[in-house]
Design an enzyme around this catalytic site. Structure first.
Site, PDB file in Angstrom:
ATOM      1  N   LYS A  49       0.806  -1.229   0.000  1.00  0.00           N
ATOM      2  CA  LYS A  49       0.000   0.000   0.000  1.00  0.00           C
ATOM      3  C   LYS A  49       0.841   1.283   0.000  1.00  0.00           C
ATOM      4  O   LYS A  49       0.466   2.281   0.609  1.00  0.00           O
ATOM      5  CB  LYS A  49      -0.952   0.017   1.204  1.00  0.00           C
ATOM      6  CG  LYS A  49      -1.969  -1.104   1.180  1.00  0.00           C
ATOM      7  CD  LYS A  49      -2.850  -1.141   2.386  1.00  0.00           C
ATOM      8  CE  LYS A  49      -2.191  -1.874   3.534  1.00  0.00           C
ATOM      9  NZ  LYS A  49      -3.138  -2.324   4.547  1.00  0.00           N
ATOM     10  N   ASP A  79      -5.964  -6.855   9.864  1.00  0.00           N
ATOM     11  CA  ASP A  79      -7.287  -6.205   9.941  1.00  0.00           C
ATOM     12  C   ASP A  79      -8.436  -7.131   9.534  1.00  0.00           C
ATOM     13  O   ASP A  79      -9.541  -7.034  10.048  1.00  0.00           O
ATOM     14  CB  ASP A  79      -7.328  -4.896   9.125  1.00  0.00           C
ATOM     15  CG  ASP A  79      -6.811  -5.012   7.700  1.00  0.00           C
ATOM     16  OD1 ASP A  79      -6.324  -6.101   7.327  1.00  0.00           O
ATOM     17  OD2 ASP A  79      -6.892  -4.021   6.957  1.00  0.00           O
TER      18      ASP A  79
END
Ligand code: BGC
Length: 498
Positions: free
Chosen positions: A199, A234
């Site tokens: 990311k 997550d």
């Protein structure tokens, strides 16, 4: 008239709309009539893009089947497939009995969040929560590991100072569920080694290190007396958070800046897992599905974006379906159409050449435009890329956004079916024969309605109308924050009910 047909016609005098900020901050539009014609050359470019991005049923089926096969190969042996199939060490899920005060730290995208939760057991459940969010300064994403973890520890220290109405029994250290949303090779429930950043992060000195160790050192430097009792991805935190309310949750998917999925697996279905199994006989496995790559319909724009990225050749599924990249793919396609098809007239808007200038929320904002003359599309193009556009150009822009988003949503749906299919193959009826919930989170899923619709559409197409009725794809808002705190509770050093 279809946009393709429309693009082949010239539009003699269309209103070009320029956005202007009024003093009140409200965007006003000034109509400036000018002659505009979209070159004949743009139509075939759009058609080609649509063909290259097409996801008819056989493509979706192939992705779902290959995803299932990759899951099996990754469960058999480490390195067996593009999917890492990381064991989370989360072998027992929250039951509702959890009590006490727990913290959650959430690092994974553009924001960092710290949260505290007071859990009250079955009767009272979540008594209170408090949270704070800070955006990660751009320079920290490529800073040193120490800088990044010091930033996290400082934010935690500031937050912890404001104790509020939360109660920790005397003599106990606060416990943290640390959601760290990057590929980590877990070595236990409270330790794990960063494999690589994703990311757009490229922090030096963390890869290959235990991230809990890095956090502990930073907490020591800041004089914070807390301990991490669970390190989780997550997706895993989202699954735990959703499962707290609903026993039918089997899969969790994040569609935000990045993307990933996890699911509940039987331990005896994981050949690479050695040793004795805990009583539950089940564990959560983190796919790291961003690294999936087989059978994806990719375009020259995807390939060029990948080549220019800081991790070329990696995270191909993520680069095709997640929020960090959709705007950039669209920008590259639009720039090409401007250069080769005079999409915006004779000159090519200069700002459109800037990588990442068009963001996925911009695509979403444009796709929500319901005005006849596509005012929002006009103003986004003008504000973001300095483009003055005619109505016909705006319509093409919308087609481009839709093409990229449709491909992404449909492929994400195929990935989900791949996971469900794998579990179902092992235990007939366990998934498709009953209600099964897929917990979803992430800004892309939450805020892009067309994306959600395409995802659901592909799941229904793949499973058929009857079976798909049993599959509930549900937004689990902030499941990840509470989920991490719950996992800190289930793995508490002081026992589950402290
Ligand atoms: C990371 C995953 C994470 C996902 C969603 C990916 O880039 O590799 O670990 O779960 O983003 O945040």
């Amino acid at each position: 008239m279809s946009v393709t047909a429309m693009a082949t016609a010239t539009s003699p005098a269309v209103g070009s709309i320029r956005s202007r900020r009024s003093t009140s901050g409200v965007t006003r539009f000034k109509m400036a009539v000018r002659s505009s014609s979209i070159s004949l050359a743009v139509a075939p470019l759009l058609t080609k893009l649509q063909q290259d991005c097409a996801t008819p049923l056989p493509v979706l089926r192939n992705v779902a089947d290959s995803m299932s096969a990759d899951i099996r190969a990754g469960l058999a042996v480490d390195g067996g497939s593009d999917l890492k199939m990381i064991l989370s060490y989360v072998d027992s899920l929250p039951t509702g009995d959890e009590k006490g005060l727990f913290y959650a730290l959430d690092l994974g995208g553009t924001n960092f969040r710290v949260l505290r939760v007071q859990l009250g057991g079955k009767d009272e459940r979540v008594i209170a929560t408090e949270s704070e969010q800070v955006s990660i300064p751009q320079d920290l994403m490529s800073a040193t590991s120490e800088d990044l973890f010091d930033f996290i520890a400082s934010a935690l220290a500031n937050f912890a100072k404001k104790g509020g109405n939360f109660h920790l029994p005397p003599g106990r250290r606060s416990e943290i569920g640390f959601t760290f949303s990057f590929p980590v090779k877990q070595t236990s429930i409270d330790s794990g080694i960063l494999i690589k950043w994703t990311k757009g992060f490229s922090v030096s000195g963390t890869a290959g290190k235990d991230v809990v160790g890095c956090l502990n050192e930073a907490m020591d430097r800041k004089g914070i007396d807390m301990r991490v009792s669970a390190l989780v991805n997550d997706t895993v935190a989202t699954l735990a958070g959703a499962r707290y309310w609903d026993d039918d949750v089997m899969v969790a998917v994040i569609l935000g800046t990045g993307t990933n999925a996890c699911y509940v697996e039987r331990m005896d279905a994981i050949p690479k897992l050695q040793g004795d199994f805990p009583p539950s006989g089940r564990t959560i496995v983190n796919l790291e599905w961003g690294a999936y790559r087989k059978g994806l319909p990719l375009t020259v724009f995807d390939r060029d974006m990948d080549a220019a990225s800081i991790n070329p050749g990696e995270q191909i599924f993520e680069k095709t379906i997640s929020g960090m990249y959709l705007g950039e793919i669209a920008r590259r396609a639009l720039l090409y159409m401007a250069e080769e098809g005079s999409l915006f007239g004779k000159s090519v808007p200069e700002k459109l050449s800037m990588p990442f200038v068009l963001r996925t929320p911009d695509l979403s904002a444009m796709q929500q435009d319901t005005t006849d003359d596509l005012q929002t599309v006009g103003s986004v193009l003008y504000d973001v890329a300095g483009v003055e556009s005619a109505l016909n150009s705006r319509k093409i822009v919308l087609e481009v956004c839709d093409t990229i988003v449709k491909r992404a949503g449909r492929l994400a749906g195929a990935g989900i079916v791949g996971i469900l299919q794998k579990i179902e193959e092992d235990t007939k009826g366990a998934i498709f024969g009953k209600r099964t919930v897929v917990a979803m989170d992430g800004g892309l899923y939450e805020r892009y309605s067309q994306y959600r619709r395409y995802l659901q559409e592909s799941v229904t197409e793949l499973l058929g109308p009857e079976t798909s009725q049993n599959i509930v794809i549900e937004h689990s808002k902030d499941g990840s924050g509470i989920g991490a705190a719950l996992l800190a509770a289930t793995n508490s050093k002081y026992g589950r009910n402290c």
